[in-house]
Scaffold this motif. Structure first.
Motif, PDB file in Angstrom:
ATOM      1  N   PRO A   1       0.843  -1.197   0.000  1.00  0.00           N
ATOM      2  CA  PRO A   1       0.000   0.000   0.000  1.00  0.00           C
ATOM      3  C   PRO A   1       0.877   1.246   0.000  1.00  0.00           C
ATOM      4  O   PRO A   1       1.958   1.236   0.592  1.00  0.00           O
ATOM      5  N   GLY A   2       0.431   2.292  -0.660  1.00  0.00           N
ATOM      6  CA  GLY A   2       1.219   3.536  -0.685  1.00  0.00           C
ATOM      7  C   GLY A   2       2.221   3.574  -1.823  1.00  0.00           C
ATOM      8  O   GLY A   2       3.110   4.418  -1.827  1.00  0.00           O
ATOM      9  N   SER A   3       2.113   2.652  -2.803  1.00  0.00           N
ATOM     10  CA  SER A   3       3.011   2.690  -3.967  1.00  0.00           C
ATOM     11  C   SER A   3       2.169   2.804  -5.243  1.00  0.00           C
ATOM     12  O   SER A   3       2.032   1.837  -5.997  1.00  0.00           O
ATOM     13  N   PRO A   4       1.569   3.981  -5.475  1.00  0.00           N
ATOM     14  CA  PRO A   4       0.619   4.102  -6.590  1.00  0.00           C
ATOM     15  C   PRO A   4       1.228   3.748  -7.952  1.00  0.00           C
ATOM     16  O   PRO A   4       0.563   3.146  -8.783  1.00  0.00           O
ATOM     17  N   ARG A   5       2.504   4.096  -8.181  1.00  0.00           N
ATOM     18  CA  ARG A   5       3.089   3.876  -9.517  1.00  0.00           C
ATOM     19  C   ARG A   5       3.299   2.401  -9.853  1.00  0.00           C
ATOM     20  O   ARG A   5       3.510   2.041 -11.008  1.00  0.00           O
ATOM     21  N   THR A   6       3.311   1.566  -8.793  1.00  0.00           N
ATOM     22  CA  THR A   6       3.473   0.132  -9.062  1.00  0.00           C
ATOM     23  C   THR A   6       2.151  -0.596  -8.811  1.00  0.00           C
ATOM     24  O   THR A   6       2.129  -1.820  -8.671  1.00  0.00           O
ATOM     25  N   GLY A   7       1.058   0.153  -8.758  1.00  0.00           N
ATOM     26  CA  GLY A   7      -0.250  -0.463  -8.535  1.00  0.00           C
ATOM     27  C   GLY A   7      -0.391  -1.024  -7.130  1.00  0.00           C
ATOM     28  O   GLY A   7      -1.125  -1.991  -6.918  1.00  0.00           O
ATOM     29  N   ASN A   8       0.336  -0.416  -6.177  1.00  0.00           N
ATOM     30  CA  ASN A   8       0.290  -0.851  -4.763  1.00  0.00           C
ATOM     31  C   ASN A   8       0.734  -2.296  -4.555  1.00  0.00           C
ATOM     32  O   ASN A   8       0.213  -2.999  -3.677  1.00  0.00           O
ATOM     33  N   VAL A   9       1.642  -2.742  -5.384  1.00  0.00           N
ATOM     34  CA  VAL A   9       2.311  -4.030  -5.146  1.00  0.00           C
ATOM     35  C   VAL A   9       3.811  -3.794  -5.310  1.00  0.00           C
ATOM     36  O   VAL A   9       4.234  -2.771  -5.837  1.00  0.00           O
ATOM     37  N   ARG A  10       4.606  -4.751  -4.823  1.00  0.00           N
ATOM     38  CA  ARG A  10       6.048  -4.641  -5.060  1.00  0.00           C
ATOM     39  C   ARG A  10       6.659  -6.027  -5.192  1.00  0.00           C
ATOM     40  O   ARG A  10       6.035  -7.034  -4.828  1.00  0.00           O
ATOM     41  N   ARG A  11       7.881  -6.053  -5.724  1.00  0.00           N
ATOM     42  CA  ARG A  11       8.650  -7.298  -5.801  1.00  0.00           C
ATOM     43  C   ARG A  11       9.543  -7.349  -4.560  1.00  0.00           C
ATOM     44  O   ARG A  11      10.112  -6.328  -4.167  1.00  0.00           O
ATOM     45  N   ARG A  12       9.645  -8.545  -3.929  1.00  0.00           N
ATOM     46  CA  ARG A  12      10.506  -8.659  -2.731  1.00  0.00           C
ATOM     47  C   ARG A  12      11.974  -8.474  -3.091  1.00  0.00           C
ATOM     48  O   ARG A  12      12.787  -8.075  -2.268  1.00  0.00           O
ATOM     49  N   THR A  13      12.310  -8.838  -4.319  1.00  0.00           N
ATOM     50  CA  THR A  13      13.665  -8.637  -4.833  1.00  0.00           C
ATOM     51  C   THR A  13      13.492  -7.978  -6.205  1.00  0.00           C
ATOM     52  O   THR A  13      12.364  -7.817  -6.662  1.00  0.00           O
ATOM     53  N   ASN A  14      14.605  -7.617  -6.837  1.00  0.00           N
ATOM     54  CA  ASN A  14      14.467  -7.022  -8.180  1.00  0.00           C
ATOM     55  C   ASN A  14      15.514  -7.617  -9.112  1.00  0.00           C
ATOM     56  O   ASN A  14      16.294  -6.916  -9.734  1.00  0.00           O
ATOM     57  N   ARG A  15      15.521  -8.950  -9.175  1.00  0.00           N
ATOM     58  CA  ARG A  15      16.487  -9.616 -10.064  1.00  0.00           C
ATOM     59  C   ARG A  15      16.099  -9.401 -11.514  1.00  0.00           C
ATOM     60  O   ARG A  15      16.922  -9.474 -12.412  1.00  0.00           O
ATOM     61  N   ALA A  16      14.812  -9.143 -11.748  1.00  0.00           N
ATOM     62  CA  ALA A  16      14.348  -8.890 -13.121  1.00  0.00           C
ATOM     63  C   ALA A  16      14.832  -7.532 -13.625  1.00  0.00           C
ATOM     64  O   ALA A  16      14.714  -7.237 -14.814  1.00  0.00           O
ATOM     65  N   GLY A  17      15.347  -6.708 -12.733  1.00  0.00           N
ATOM     66  CA  GLY A  17      15.870  -5.404 -13.163  1.00  0.00           C
ATOM     67  C   GLY A  17      14.786  -4.473 -13.674  1.00  0.00           C
ATOM     68  O   GLY A  17      15.051  -3.613 -14.509  1.00  0.00           O
ATOM     69  N   GLY A  18      13.555  -4.639 -13.171  1.00  0.00           N
ATOM     70  CA  GLY A  18      12.501  -3.676 -13.503  1.00  0.00           C
ATOM     71  C   GLY A  18      11.735  -3.964 -14.774  1.00  0.00           C
ATOM     72  O   GLY A  18      10.925  -3.131 -15.196  1.00  0.00           O
ATOM     73  N   LEU A  19      11.962  -5.122 -15.386  1.00  0.00           N
ATOM     74  CA  LEU A  19      11.243  -5.460 -16.625  1.00  0.00           C
ATOM     75  C   LEU A  19      10.762  -6.908 -16.570  1.00  0.00           C
ATOM     76  O   LEU A  19      11.546  -7.814 -16.253  1.00  0.00           O
ATOM     77  N   GLU A  20       9.493  -7.115 -16.881  1.00  0.00           N
ATOM     78  CA  GLU A  20       8.967  -8.479 -17.053  1.00  0.00           C
ATOM     79  C   GLU A  20       8.136  -8.470 -18.326  1.00  0.00           C
ATOM     80  O   GLU A  20       7.251  -7.613 -18.488  1.00  0.00           O
ATOM     81  N   GLY A  21       8.436  -9.389 -19.247  1.00  0.00           N
ATOM     82  CA  GLY A  21       7.683  -9.470 -20.503  1.00  0.00           C
ATOM     83  C   GLY A  21       7.834  -8.243 -21.387  1.00  0.00           C
ATOM     84  O   GLY A  21       6.953  -7.953 -22.195  1.00  0.00           O
ATOM     85  N   GLY A  22       8.933  -7.515 -21.214  1.00  0.00           N
ATOM     86  CA  GLY A  22       9.136  -6.312 -22.038  1.00  0.00           C
ATOM     87  C   GLY A  22       8.345  -5.110 -21.532  1.00  0.00           C
ATOM     88  O   GLY A  22       8.208  -4.115 -22.237  1.00  0.00           O
ATOM     89  N   ILE A  23       7.816  -5.215 -20.287  1.00  0.00           N
ATOM     90  CA  ILE A  23       7.019  -4.136 -19.685  1.00  0.00           C
ATOM     91  C   ILE A  23       7.673  -3.742 -18.359  1.00  0.00           C
ATOM     92  O   ILE A  23       8.113  -4.619 -17.599  1.00  0.00           O
ATOM     93  N   THR A  24       7.696  -2.446 -18.056  1.00  0.00           N
ATOM     94  CA  THR A  24       8.248  -2.036 -16.749  1.00  0.00           C
ATOM     95  C   THR A  24       7.345  -2.565 -15.633  1.00  0.00           C
ATOM     96  O   THR A  24       6.115  -2.593 -15.761  1.00  0.00           O
ATOM     97  N   THR A  25       7.985  -2.974 -14.525  1.00  0.00           N
ATOM     98  CA  THR A  25       7.233  -3.433 -13.354  1.00  0.00           C
ATOM     99  C   THR A  25       7.023  -2.286 -12.369  1.00  0.00           C
ATOM    100  O   THR A  25       6.217  -2.397 -11.444  1.00  0.00           O
ATOM    101  N   GLY A  26       7.791  -1.215 -12.536  1.00  0.00           N
ATOM    102  CA  GLY A  26       7.757  -0.109 -11.574  1.00  0.00           C
ATOM    103  C   GLY A  26       8.888  -0.209 -10.560  1.00  0.00           C
ATOM    104  O   GLY A  26       9.154   0.744  -9.830  1.00  0.00           O
ATOM    105  N   GLU A  27       9.566  -1.361 -10.536  1.00  0.00           N
ATOM    106  CA  GLU A  27      10.790  -1.475  -9.719  1.00  0.00           C
ATOM    107  C   GLU A  27      11.913  -0.753 -10.487  1.00  0.00           C
ATOM    108  O   GLU A  27      11.798  -0.549 -11.704  1.00  0.00           O
ATOM    109  N   PRO A  28      13.004  -0.392  -9.813  1.00  0.00           N
ATOM    110  CA  PRO A  28      14.086   0.292 -10.546  1.00  0.00           C
ATOM    111  C   PRO A  28      14.552  -0.517 -11.765  1.00  0.00           C
ATOM    112  O   PRO A  28      14.672  -1.744 -11.702  1.00  0.00           O
ATOM    113  N   LEU A  29      14.767   0.183 -12.852  1.00  0.00           N
ATOM    114  CA  LEU A  29      15.308  -0.442 -14.068  1.00  0.00           C
ATOM    115  C   LEU A  29      16.824  -0.514 -13.900  1.00  0.00           C
ATOM    116  O   LEU A  29      17.459   0.502 -13.584  1.00  0.00           O
ATOM    117  N   ILE A  30      17.378  -1.722 -14.070  1.00  0.00           N
ATOM    118  CA  ILE A  30      18.823  -1.898 -13.846  1.00  0.00           C
ATOM    119  C   ILE A  30      19.451  -2.496 -15.106  1.00  0.00           C
ATOM    120  O   ILE A  30      19.121  -3.631 -15.503  1.00  0.00           O
TER     121      ILE A  30
END
Ligand code: EPS
Length: 416
Positions: free
Chosen positions: A301-330
């Motif tokens: 909750p409180g993360s509007p840009r990620t649809g109020n969800v988050r990834r526990r880790t960010n090994r995907a580097g902010g992209l899944e399926g060619g779409i930004t997840t809202g996690e930092p792009l690395i």
């Protein structure tokens, strides 16, 4: 491929590129100037020459650069697209004059000289340098002087990319999206960055002569650069780009050329001397199991840009399926060592075909810190394009309304 409509209709390409924000550059390294044109920026974006010049200065930094960086103090003149400190929706054209032109005006003169046919131009390069475009370019363009190739292939061109990227970055900054980078490897030496990267990455990296966050590694890298310089040799390295503040949903999974990972890879790999790019865990992901690689999802909750969800880790580097997840792009990109060696490699003479030693041109020992800044610019250009594709709008106000409407849509999804 073209689909032709009725005879009275205009032809339209079947595979229209999705590009909303596009740019191109022109200019030779020792010609009068470099030019960058960026098209598709909305009107009403505050933009000053200083916004661009700041980025150009960052590109000129770095221990291991050659003398050219002391000659130039890159600065732009707006030729179009900006009025009273704001974009007006038309193409933004920028000019960067080469100070070194005064030493090269005869050699690079666009007008023909009487002596051209008999003696040829001064400073011809025929002992083609391995690793550069020199030889392949001579064959392809049917030229005899590799200066016709190297003047454009020179990494000086990246000045114009950084200028265009600075405009794209300015647009993203309006939406609190920030782009930074740091050097994680140089000349065989790994940096160990802090586990938690600083919030303002560039404020931490820019003061370092190698744009690295590891002081001990920096000292070793400097020693390594000095050794290589003494031997007439060069170094490559790896930079990491980090983008924060992206909303979930830029790019698309639906078609290969709309996937943001592919669009970023194309832009980054096109940087001179860049040979590879990783996203998130990158090559390492291949050696691990699925449970070690994929990022678990949880409510936030409180993360509007990620649809109020988050990834526990960010090994995907902010992209899944060619779409930004809202996690930092690395992104990480590797640069080969500069191809011009002061202790030259074996080659052939392009006039005679005989074995010779390669020519020596003024060059850098390493340009990895600059490469990180250029990669930031290319990333900004791709992201601004994806942003304009998602949020459209001819003016910044219109784009902002579209952005705010979308963020409200994703942020209220679970509360409706
Ligand atoms: C560069 C300008 C060039 C080189 C370097 C980067 O200027 P000059 O050729 O006048 O020294 O210093 O280019 C290369 C190393 C290369 O391989 O092209 C610049 O502005 O970044």
């Amino acid at each position: 491929m073209c689909l032709t409509g009725r005879a009275d209709r205009v032809k339209f390409p079947l595979l229209t590129p999705m590009t909303r924000i596009r740019f191109s550059t022109a200019g030779e390294s020792h010609g009068p100037a470099l030019v960058a044109i960026i098209e598709g920026m909305p009107s009403g974006l505050p933009l000053l020459a200083a916004d661009v010049d700041r980025e150009l200065a960052r590109r000129q930094q770095g221990y291991g650069r050659g003398r050219r960086m002391q000659i130039e103090q890159d600065a732009i003149e707006f030729l179009s697209g900006v009025r009273a400190g704001e974009t007006i929706g038309s193409p933004v054209a920028m000019l960067v004059r080469n100070k070194d032109w005064k030493s090269w005006s005869e050699i690079m003169d666009p007008a023909p000289h009487d002596a051209d046919a008999t003696e040829g131009r001064k400073r011809q390069l025929t002992r083609v340098r391995p690793g550069h475009a020199d030889l392949s370019g001579l064959f392809k363009y049917n030229r005899t002087d590799a200066r016709d190739i190297l003047e454009r292939a020179s990494a000086r061109e990246t000045t114009a990319r950084v200028a265009a990227g600075a405009v794209a970055r300015r647009l993203l900054a309006e939406f609190d999206i920030s782009i930074g980078s740091h050097v994680v490897h140089l000349g065989g030496i790994d940096a160990t960055p802090p586990a938690q990267l600083p919030a303002d990455l560039n404020a931490a990296a820019d003061p370092s002569p190698l744009r690295t966050l590891d002081k001990a590694a920096e000292a070793q890298m400097i020693v390594r650069i000095d050794e290589l310089k003494k031997d007439g040799n060069t170094a490559g390295g790896v930079a990491e780009v980090v983008v924060r503040g992206l909303p979930v949903g830029l790019g698309s999974h639906v078609s290969w050329d709309r996937k943001l990972d592919g669009r970023l890879a194309r832009a980054i790999i096109s940087i001179p001397a860049v040979k590879a790019m990783e996203i998130g865990a990158g090559f390492d992901a291949a050696r691990k199991s699925g449970a070690e690689v994929h990022d678990e999802i949880e409510p936030a909750p409180g993360s509007p840009r990620t649809g109020n969800v988050r990834r526990r880790t960010n090994r995907a580097g902010g992209l899944e399926g060619g779409i930004t997840t809202g996690e930092p792009l690395i992104l990480r990109m590797s640069m080969k060592p500069i191809s011009t060696l002061m202790s030259p490699l074996a080659t052939i003479d392009a006039h005679t075909g005989a074995p010779v030693e390669a020519a020596v041109e003024r060059s850098d020992v390493t340009a990895v810190p600059a490469m990180g800044v250029i990669a930031e610019a290319m990333t900004a250009l791709v992201l601004a394009d994806a942003f304009a594709e998602k949020f459209g709008g001819d003016s910044l106000d219109e784009m902002r309304r579209n952005f705010d409407g979308y963020i409200t849509q994703i942020a209220t999804r679970f509360s409706r």
